[in-house]
Write a protein that holds these residues in place. Structure first.
Motif, PDB file in Angstrom:
ATOM      1  N   LYS A   1       6.968  -4.565   6.352  1.00 32.98           N
ATOM      2  CA  LYS A   1       8.059  -3.921   5.645  1.00 32.98           C
ATOM      3  C   LYS A   1       7.638  -2.501   5.291  1.00 32.98           C
ATOM      4  O   LYS A   1       6.450  -2.234   5.072  1.00 32.98           O
ATOM      5  N   ALA A   2       8.613  -1.613   5.222  1.00 24.61           N
ATOM      6  CA  ALA A   2       8.299  -0.224   4.916  1.00 24.61           C
ATOM      7  C   ALA A   2       9.302   0.338   3.931  1.00 24.61           C
ATOM      8  O   ALA A   2      10.464  -0.077   3.897  1.00 24.61           O
ATOM      9  N   LEU A   3       8.846   1.271   3.131  1.00 24.57           N
ATOM     10  CA  LEU A   3       9.703   2.004   2.207  1.00 24.57           C
ATOM     11  C   LEU A   3       9.360   3.475   2.343  1.00 24.57           C
ATOM     12  O   LEU A   3       8.194   3.859   2.239  1.00 24.57           O
ATOM     13  N   LEU A   4      10.372   4.303   2.587  1.00 25.24           N
ATOM     14  CA  LEU A   4      10.172   5.744   2.684  1.00 25.24           C
ATOM     15  C   LEU A   4      10.444   6.384   1.328  1.00 25.24           C
ATOM     16  O   LEU A   4      11.502   6.161   0.728  1.00 25.24           O
ATOM     17  N   VAL A   5       9.492   7.163   0.852  1.00 18.52           N
ATOM     18  CA  VAL A   5       9.664   7.895  -0.406  1.00 18.52           C
ATOM     19  C   VAL A   5       9.339   9.361  -0.146  1.00 18.52           C
ATOM     20  O   VAL A   5       8.360   9.693   0.518  1.00 18.52           O
ATOM     21  N   MET A   6      10.180  10.232  -0.661  1.00 22.19           N
ATOM     22  CA  MET A   6      10.013  11.661  -0.454  1.00 22.19           C
ATOM     23  C   MET A   6       9.750  12.345  -1.788  1.00 22.19           C
ATOM     24  O   MET A   6      10.213  11.883  -2.836  1.00 22.19           O
TER      25      MET A   6
ATOM     26  N   VAL B   1       0.841  -1.191   0.000  1.00 22.85           N
ATOM     27  CA  VAL B   1       0.000   0.000   0.000  1.00 22.85           C
ATOM     28  C   VAL B   1       0.881   1.249   0.000  1.00 22.85           C
ATOM     29  O   VAL B   1       1.850   1.337   0.762  1.00 22.85           O
ATOM     30  N   LEU B   2       0.531   2.208  -0.828  1.00 27.29           N
ATOM     31  CA  LEU B   2       1.179   3.522  -0.814  1.00 27.29           C
ATOM     32  C   LEU B   2       0.259   4.502  -0.098  1.00 27.29           C
ATOM     33  O   LEU B   2      -0.905   4.656  -0.479  1.00 27.29           O
TER      34      LEU B   2
ATOM     35  N   ILE C   1       6.635   5.355  -8.053  1.00 27.85           N
ATOM     36  CA  ILE C   1       6.109   4.056  -8.471  1.00 27.85           C
ATOM     37  C   ILE C   1       7.255   3.136  -8.903  1.00 27.85           C
ATOM     38  O   ILE C   1       7.256   1.933  -8.593  1.00 27.85           O
ATOM     39  N   LYS C   2       8.255   3.682  -9.588  1.00 27.73           N
ATOM     40  CA  LYS C   2       9.419   2.874  -9.969  1.00 27.73           C
ATOM     41  C   LYS C   2      10.148   2.354  -8.735  1.00 27.73           C
ATOM     42  O   LYS C   2      10.596   1.197  -8.693  1.00 27.73           O
ATOM     43  N   GLU C   3      10.266   3.191  -7.720  1.00 31.38           N
ATOM     44  CA  GLU C   3      10.910   2.754  -6.478  1.00 31.38           C
ATOM     45  C   GLU C   3      10.109   1.630  -5.824  1.00 31.38           C
ATOM     46  O   GLU C   3      10.688   0.672  -5.283  1.00 31.38           O
ATOM     47  N   ILE C   4       8.794   1.740  -5.857  1.00 31.52           N
ATOM     48  CA  ILE C   4       7.948   0.703  -5.262  1.00 31.52           C
ATOM     49  C   ILE C   4       8.104  -0.617  -6.003  1.00 31.52           C
ATOM     50  O   ILE C   4       8.230  -1.687  -5.383  1.00 31.52           O
ATOM     51  N   ILE C   5       8.106  -0.560  -7.317  1.00 33.26           N
ATOM     52  CA  ILE C   5       8.260  -1.787  -8.111  1.00 33.26           C
ATOM     53  C   ILE C   5       9.625  -2.418  -7.876  1.00 33.26           C
ATOM     54  O   ILE C   5       9.754  -3.643  -7.758  1.00 33.26           O
TER      55      ILE C   5
ATOM     56  N   VAL D   1       4.294   1.738   1.879  1.00 35.33           N
ATOM     57  CA  VAL D   1       5.157   2.777   1.319  1.00 35.33           C
ATOM     58  C   VAL D   1       4.721   4.090   1.943  1.00 35.33           C
ATOM     59  O   VAL D   1       3.582   4.526   1.759  1.00 35.33           O
ATOM     60  N   VAL D   2       5.622   4.688   2.701  1.00 29.82           N
ATOM     61  CA  VAL D   2       5.339   5.907   3.455  1.00 29.82           C
ATOM     62  C   VAL D   2       5.854   7.102   2.661  1.00 29.82           C
ATOM     63  O   VAL D   2       7.053   7.240   2.433  1.00 29.82           O
ATOM     64  N   HIS D   3       4.936   7.960   2.235  1.00 33.31           N
ATOM     65  CA  HIS D   3       5.344   9.153   1.487  1.00 33.31           C
ATOM     66  C   HIS D   3       5.261  10.397   2.357  1.00 33.31           C
ATOM     67  O   HIS D   3       4.353  10.536   3.191  1.00 33.31           O
TER      68      HIS D   3
END
Length: 251
Positions: A61-66, A13-14, A79-83, A38-40
């Motif tokens: 699991k988590a992914l930080l995107v700014m 989930v984003l 979206i590329k980072e998420i994939i 995915v934490v924006h």
């Protein structure tokens, strides 16, 4: 609401605008339900990193995107980072927003565009960038976060109210267009929620409580509805605006 027995396990989930308050609560609730998140955030990396810590503490699991989602280049990059990290995206929560107060007489076009770009344009750009990936999921859903004043109106927030009203129309139109692909699209409209600004103050500290429950809502109560709309039992719900406002507005 319980975590639905980790029903969202293996889902990704984003959540945009997830550095604090409602966005953080949504990210944490989805993590507790088993989703990877995915934490924006647009600017406050420190606050967003705390959300990441809480998501991971919940066992996800988590992914930080700014990035500034009103910039057309940002969402495709995210979206590329998420994939790259997860290989999939199942759910999108468009929560990023700003809520300044300015009288219409004093409002500049720059003020108007700044709010529209964050509250409405960003939802368009993020959803558009995510669409191809969402279409590959068997449980795809999009949840847009609206606002009570988008339905009731209010003084000194013409730009915010116009944008939030636009989110409702955006939701209905997308529900029609994306139903054939099995994607549900809904809007959650929070009422007076107990939140804090970056400086630690409440934007609602002078606001009187005018609802049937007699209190402000908690971010977790909005998050619980997000988790439900992402769940299998909610697959028959689409195109709706669901009001989480303690009975302040009864459509």
């Amino acid at each position: 609401m319980t975590a639905l027995n980790k029903e969202l396990k293996d889902r990704v989930v984003l959540v945009t605008g997830a550095s604090r308050n409602i966005g953080r609560a949504i990210a944490c609730a989805l993590a507790e339900a088993g989703a990877d998140v995915v934490v924006h955030a647009a600017q406050d990396q420190q606050a967003a990193s705390e959300t990441v810590r809480l998501v991971e503490q919940a066992g996800a699991k988590a992914l930080l995107v700014m990035g500034d989602l009103s910039d057309p280049a940002t969402a495709p990059r995210i979206i590329k980072e998420i994939i790259t990290r997860f290989g999939r995206l199942d759910m999108l929560v468009n929560n990023a927003a700003v809520r300044p107060e300015t009288s219409f007489a004093e409002m500049t076009y720059a003020d108007w565009r700044q709010v529209m770009s964050v509250c409405l344009d960003a939802a368009f750009l993020t959803t558009h960038a995510a669409l191809d990936t969402l279409q590959q999921s068997d449980r795809a859903c999009i949840i847009n976060i609206g606002g009570l004043t988008g339905h009731t109106g209010a003084a000194n927030r013409v730009h915010v109210i116009a944008a939030k009203s636009g989110i409702v129309g955006f939701t209905k139109a997308l529900a029609h267009e994306l139903s054939a692909q099995g994607i549900t699209v809904n809007c959650i409209s929070p009422g007076l929620i107990d939140t804090l600004r970056a400086d630690g103050t409440s934007p609602h500290h002078h606001a009187s409580i005018k609802n049937l429950v007699g209190r402000r809502g908690q971010p977790q109560e909005v998050a619980a509805m997000v988790v439900y709309l992402c769940s299998l039992p909610a697959r028959y719900i689409t195109g709706q605006t669901i009001h989480v406002n303690g009975g302040a507005y009864l459509p």
